[in-house]
Design a protein around this motif. Structure first.
Motif, PDB file in Angstrom:
ATOM      1  N   ASP A 193       0.852  -1.190   0.000  1.00  0.00           N
ATOM      2  CA  ASP A 193       0.000   0.000   0.000  1.00  0.00           C
ATOM      3  C   ASP A 193       0.891   1.244   0.000  1.00  0.00           C
ATOM      4  O   ASP A 193       1.146   1.846   1.042  1.00  0.00           O
ATOM      5  CB  ASP A 193      -0.911  -0.033   1.223  1.00  0.00           C
ATOM      6  CG  ASP A 193      -1.854   1.165   1.291  1.00  0.00           C
ATOM      7  OD1 ASP A 193      -1.979   1.877   0.276  1.00  0.00           O
ATOM      8  OD2 ASP A 193      -2.449   1.370   2.370  1.00  0.00           O
ATOM      9  N   TYR A 194       1.337   1.654  -1.192  1.00  0.00           N
ATOM     10  CA  TYR A 194       2.331   2.726  -1.262  1.00  0.00           C
ATOM     11  C   TYR A 194       1.756   4.092  -0.906  1.00  0.00           C
ATOM     12  O   TYR A 194       2.495   4.988  -0.475  1.00  0.00           O
ATOM     13  CB  TYR A 194       2.978   2.771  -2.660  1.00  0.00           C
ATOM     14  CG  TYR A 194       2.148   3.430  -3.731  1.00  0.00           C
ATOM     15  CD1 TYR A 194       2.275   4.784  -4.012  1.00  0.00           C
ATOM     16  CD2 TYR A 194       1.232   2.697  -4.479  1.00  0.00           C
ATOM     17  CE1 TYR A 194       1.513   5.390  -4.998  1.00  0.00           C
ATOM     18  CE2 TYR A 194       0.467   3.283  -5.470  1.00  0.00           C
ATOM     19  CZ  TYR A 194       0.614   4.630  -5.727  1.00  0.00           C
ATOM     20  OH  TYR A 194      -0.155   5.222  -6.706  1.00  0.00           O
ATOM     21  N   ASP A 195       0.430   4.274  -1.065  1.00  0.00           N
ATOM     22  CA  ASP A 195      -0.154   5.594  -0.817  1.00  0.00           C
ATOM     23  C   ASP A 195      -0.972   5.657   0.468  1.00  0.00           C
ATOM     24  O   ASP A 195      -1.601   6.678   0.750  1.00  0.00           O
ATOM     25  CB  ASP A 195      -1.005   6.040  -2.010  1.00  0.00           C
ATOM     26  CG  ASP A 195      -2.148   5.073  -2.309  1.00  0.00           C
ATOM     27  OD1 ASP A 195      -2.138   3.947  -1.757  1.00  0.00           O
ATOM     28  OD2 ASP A 195      -3.046   5.439  -3.090  1.00  0.00           O
ATOM     29  N   GLY A 196      -0.973   4.586   1.262  1.00  0.00           N
ATOM     30  CA  GLY A 196      -1.586   4.618   2.574  1.00  0.00           C
ATOM     31  C   GLY A 196      -3.089   4.753   2.599  1.00  0.00           C
ATOM     32  O   GLY A 196      -3.650   5.281   3.568  1.00  0.00           O
ATOM     33  N   ASP A 197      -3.788   4.259   1.572  1.00  0.00           N
ATOM     34  CA  ASP A 197      -5.248   4.372   1.545  1.00  0.00           C
ATOM     35  C   ASP A 197      -5.938   3.109   2.049  1.00  0.00           C
ATOM     36  O   ASP A 197      -7.171   2.999   1.978  1.00  0.00           O
ATOM     37  CB  ASP A 197      -5.740   4.726   0.144  1.00  0.00           C
ATOM     38  CG  ASP A 197      -5.437   3.638  -0.887  1.00  0.00           C
ATOM     39  OD1 ASP A 197      -4.782   2.630  -0.532  1.00  0.00           O
ATOM     40  OD2 ASP A 197      -5.854   3.791  -2.058  1.00  0.00           O
ATOM     41  N   VAL A 257       8.816  -2.669   1.038  1.00  0.00           N
ATOM     42  CA  VAL A 257       9.143  -2.785   2.460  1.00  0.00           C
ATOM     43  C   VAL A 257       9.681  -1.439   2.934  1.00  0.00           C
ATOM     44  O   VAL A 257      10.264  -0.677   2.152  1.00  0.00           O
ATOM     45  CB  VAL A 257      10.175  -3.909   2.695  1.00  0.00           C
ATOM     46  CG1 VAL A 257      11.544  -3.538   2.126  1.00  0.00           C
ATOM     47  CG2 VAL A 257      10.245  -4.318   4.149  1.00  0.00           C
ATOM     48  N   ASP A 258       9.476  -1.148   4.211  1.00  0.00           N
ATOM     49  CA  ASP A 258       9.906   0.135   4.775  1.00  0.00           C
ATOM     50  C   ASP A 258      11.388   0.064   5.130  1.00  0.00           C
ATOM     51  O   ASP A 258      11.759  -0.416   6.195  1.00  0.00           O
ATOM     52  CB  ASP A 258       9.072   0.461   6.007  1.00  0.00           C
ATOM     53  CG  ASP A 258       9.394   1.832   6.586  1.00  0.00           C
ATOM     54  OD1 ASP A 258      10.181   2.572   5.969  1.00  0.00           O
ATOM     55  OD2 ASP A 258       8.859   2.145   7.674  1.00  0.00           O
ATOM     56  N   ILE A 259      12.225   0.579   4.251  1.00  0.00           N
ATOM     57  CA  ILE A 259      13.679   0.497   4.419  1.00  0.00           C
ATOM     58  C   ILE A 259      14.213   1.563   5.365  1.00  0.00           C
ATOM     59  O   ILE A 259      15.159   1.331   6.120  1.00  0.00           O
ATOM     60  CB  ILE A 259      14.373   0.612   3.041  1.00  0.00           C
ATOM     61  CG1 ILE A 259      14.222  -0.723   2.277  1.00  0.00           C
ATOM     62  CG2 ILE A 259      15.845   0.979   3.183  1.00  0.00           C
ATOM     63  CD1 ILE A 259      14.958  -1.891   2.914  1.00  0.00           C
ATOM     64  N   ASN A 260      13.626   2.746   5.360  1.00  0.00           N
ATOM     65  CA  ASN A 260      14.171   3.851   6.157  1.00  0.00           C
ATOM     66  C   ASN A 260      13.369   4.135   7.419  1.00  0.00           C
ATOM     67  O   ASN A 260      13.560   5.178   8.071  1.00  0.00           O
ATOM     68  CB  ASN A 260      14.298   5.119   5.306  1.00  0.00           C
ATOM     69  CG  ASN A 260      12.957   5.574   4.748  1.00  0.00           C
ATOM     70  OD1 ASN A 260      11.941   4.910   4.915  1.00  0.00           O
ATOM     71  ND2 ASN A 260      12.956   6.715   4.081  1.00  0.00           N
ATOM     72  N   ASN A 261      12.454   3.229   7.776  1.00  0.00           N
ATOM     73  CA  ASN A 261      11.720   3.311   9.046  1.00  0.00           C
ATOM     74  C   ASN A 261      10.904   4.593   9.216  1.00  0.00           C
ATOM     75  O   ASN A 261      10.788   5.116  10.325  1.00  0.00           O
ATOM     76  CB  ASN A 261      12.676   3.159  10.236  1.00  0.00           C
ATOM     77  CG  ASN A 261      13.261   1.760  10.343  1.00  0.00           C
ATOM     78  OD1 ASN A 261      12.921   0.890   9.552  1.00  0.00           O
ATOM     79  ND2 ASN A 261      14.118   1.546  11.311  1.00  0.00           N
ATOM     80  N   GLY A 287       7.671   4.626   8.173  1.00  0.00           N
ATOM     81  CA  GLY A 287       6.281   4.200   8.168  1.00  0.00           C
ATOM     82  C   GLY A 287       5.657   4.060   6.809  1.00  0.00           C
ATOM     83  O   GLY A 287       4.466   3.717   6.701  1.00  0.00           O
ATOM     84  N   LYS A 288       6.435   4.271   5.744  1.00  0.00           N
ATOM     85  CA  LYS A 288       5.911   4.161   4.383  1.00  0.00           C
ATOM     86  C   LYS A 288       6.692   3.091   3.622  1.00  0.00           C
ATOM     87  O   LYS A 288       7.927   3.054   3.700  1.00  0.00           O
ATOM     88  CB  LYS A 288       6.010   5.511   3.656  1.00  0.00           C
ATOM     89  CG  LYS A 288       5.224   6.635   4.314  1.00  0.00           C
ATOM     90  CD  LYS A 288       5.317   7.920   3.523  1.00  0.00           C
ATOM     91  CE  LYS A 288       6.707   8.542   3.554  1.00  0.00           C
ATOM     92  NZ  LYS A 288       7.071   9.058   4.885  1.00  0.00           N
ATOM     93  N   PRO A 289       6.006   2.247   2.850  1.00  0.00           N
ATOM     94  CA  PRO A 289       6.717   1.191   2.121  1.00  0.00           C
ATOM     95  C   PRO A 289       7.534   1.743   0.960  1.00  0.00           C
ATOM     96  O   PRO A 289       7.015   2.475   0.110  1.00  0.00           O
ATOM     97  CB  PRO A 289       5.594   0.281   1.625  1.00  0.00           C
ATOM     98  CG  PRO A 289       4.399   1.172   1.528  1.00  0.00           C
ATOM     99  CD  PRO A 289       4.542   2.170   2.649  1.00  0.00           C
TER     100      PRO A 289
END
Length: 600
Positions: free
Chosen positions: A214-218, A303-307, A309-311
């Motif tokens: 869910d790249y856009d968090g909807d 996957v969230d590489i930089n922590n 909260g966004k994939p």
């Protein structure tokens, strides 16, 4: 309502707990599948019986981790097919993937294995090889129910990935092919319907790695499909450069081989936004992940590489630089491939990347990335130094020289002995049948490799004991790992080129404790919890687990989160970071768990 955590093996519990807990270099410059004439700088490794190390090196005794139970489980009744045995064309060499999916929600993982095809089948002169959906019978055996389920594919199959794209509580399945792809919607009655056409996600040439996120968090999972190269069966490049093909890209160590990928046109990547009504919109260019250079994509994972909260999005490319796209939170991504250090290996060279494994190998809360690559090249582990900055540390932690002879595909980080540290496994097998004919120091069929994590400091090669699963010499390709028998031990399924699939059951004798979590989201968190991050603290060790789709070469692992606890009998904290920003905490002792507390 707020997201909840759902039971696994033990009814009426929020947590499944183990029964034991309840009781006690340098590679060739090209780095490609087919390269100009090269000579390896690495000495040929032979074992005591003069076998190349990829098909030998066995020991008489030692720790027995896996046993091959494929025949007993019933998987040997199905055979993978891809082209001809001579593998004159690159499209015949890549193999296919495996997906672990609990399609009927009975709490037991089922196995979906993708099949390839043949020219005769494509021409309608022979029956198409079928993919297989093996139902888990809960007794150590599996039954192929693919015809009844409607998921046989009957196309030149490559990869698959699992997610609940319509949030109806049942996992769906995307299958990538040479040709049109499939989107199998789960009908919740043991059958599936291919909705790729109505959903606008069929594509049409050569698709490979697949990942949902869910790249856009909807609250709805979106779909990313990597493209490999543009293939035309009417005008294929000839083996060894015959018929005008560039000979420099049709030989390996001076011998005639299948051509490519170098010298052939790359196929673009595609990101499809989930519209929430069963359809998808291609937003690849708008989002900045369309692969304008035309690289040869194989591995892919959100996957969230930089922590933050966004994939983010990782793409492993064959013979071309890898991609790391950082999610900017506005529907677009920033290409951080070179700046992060992920584009190239330690020597500043592109690699022939196949599969992608991600995991917190040091229990520091940051995800490291491991890529499988071609033979004559080591396999890089990119250590996450924070803020999406990577350092290739393979030679420093025991993953360098030992991996050079192997041509590796599927890969995964998982805790095979439940000691609280993520180990590493990979499936192996060459692309050139000629490997058995010439003194290349490698082989067509190769044994899988397993590395034990020494508390985040280094990895130790687990020896292959004769007659056990690690000594299985196969033409391995896609691999998926998961707890197939709900016994708290992670097993592996490997798709074998032109052979029967291999099921390696974990029989490691450790009595360490463990916990598995299956998460259910709601609201702005996908129902299957894709993108959720869990931190579990026990015995003074804080581990991280991520719910992800895709990654391992053309395959999908168990999406349940598994944590080995070592000898710890109490969980100090379970910290769940949901994609919608909510955080929950719980503690547990044995089979009891406290209510979750929620915070922003």
């Amino acid at each position: 309502m707020f997201p909840v955590i759902r039971a696994l093996s033990l009814p009426a519990l929020y947590m499944a707990v183990a029964s034991s807990l309840l009781s006690a270099q340098d590679k060739p410059t090209q780095g490609a599948d087919s390269a100009p004439k090269v000579e390896s700088n690495h000495a040929v490794q032979l074992d005591a019986e003069h076998r190349v190390i990829t098909a030998g090196g066995f020991v008489k005794s030692g720790p027995i981790v896996f046993q091959d139970i494929s025949e007993k489980a019933g998987l040997n009744k199905w055979t993978h097919h891809m082209g001809t045995p001579t593998k004159d064309y690159i499209i015949e060499t890549k193999g296919s993937g495996v997906c672990l999916i609990d399609y009927d929600n009975d709490g037991w993982l089922d196995i979906y294995i993708v099949n390839g095809s043949t020219l005769e089948a494509l021409a309608g002169k022979a029956s198409a090889p079928h993919a297989a959906l093996f139902h888990n019978n809960h007794d150590g055996t599996f039954t192929d129910i693919s015809a009844k389920a409607g998921v046989q594919n009957d196309r030149w199959g490559m990869g698959c990935a699992v997610a609940d794209y319509d949030n109806d509580g049942y996992p769906d399945l995307y299958v990538s092919n040479f040709g049109k792809n499939r989107l199998y919607h789960n009908n919740k009655n043991g059958t599936f319907t291919d909705m790729a056409g109505p959903s606008n996600v069929t594509l049409g040439n050569w698709s490979t790695g697949v990942t949902w996120g869910d790249y856009d968090g909807d609250g709805k999972v979106d779909l990313f499909v990597a493209g490999y190269l543009h293939w035309d069966w009417d005008n294929p490049p000839a083996k060894g450069g015959e018929g005008g093909s560039s000979n420099s890209f049709c030989t390996f160590r001076g011998e005639a081989t299948a051509c490519g990928p170098r010298g052939l046109k790359g196929e673009p990547d595609h990101l499809f936004h989930n519209n929430g009504d069963g359809t998808f919109t291609d937003v690849s260019e708008k989002a900045g992940v369309g692969d304008k250079p035309g690289y040869y994509g194989l591995g892919a994972v959100f996957v969230d590489i930089n922590n933050d909260g966004k994939p983010d999005l990782l793409v492993g490319n064959d013979s071309t630089p890898n991609y790391l796209y950082i999610n900017k939170g506005d529907g677009t991504f920033e290409d951080d491939s070179y700046a992060s250090g992920y584009a190239l290996n330690e020597a500043g060279r592109e690699t022939a990347s196949m599969g992608i494994a991600v995991g917190d190998t040091q229990n520091k809360g940051m995800l490291d990335v491991f890529n499988t690559t071609f033979s004559d090249d080591y396999k890089p582990l990119y250590r996450n130094e924070g803020d999406a900055n990577f350092t290739d540390v393979s030679y420093h932690i025991g993953l360098g020289e030992v991996t050079v002879p192997f041509l590796s595909w599927g890969d995964a980080f998982f805790d095979y002995d439940n000691d609280g540290w993520k180990d590493l496994m990979m499936s192996d097998g060459h692309v050139y049948p000629q490997a058995d004919k010439y003194n290349w120091g490698t082989s067509w069929k190769e044994r899988p490799m397993l590395f034990h994590n020494l508390q985040g400091k280094s990895f130790e090669n687990v020896p292959a004991v004769e007659g056990t699963g690690l000594a299985a010499v196969i033409a391995g390709r896609g691999m998926a790992v998961g707890d197939l028998f709900n016994d708290g031990k992670i097993d592996a399924v490997i798709n074998v080129m032109d052979g029967h699939p291999v099921l390696l059951r974990n029989v490691d004798p450790n009595r360490n404790h463990w916990v598995e979590l299956k998460l259910t989201g709601s609201g702005k968190t996908p129902r299957d919890a894709t993108g959720t991050v869990v931190y579990l603290t026990a015995g003074g060790v804080k581990q991280r687990g991520d719910v992800i789709s895709g990654g391992s070469y053309l395959s999908n692992n168990d999406t349940r989160l598994h944590f080995g606890l070592g000898v710890a009998t109490k969980i100090d904290d379970i910290e769940i970071h949901w994609p919608d920003g909510k955080v929950q905490h719980a503690t547990a002792a044995l089979d009891k768990i406290t209510p979750f507390n929620e915070s922003k």
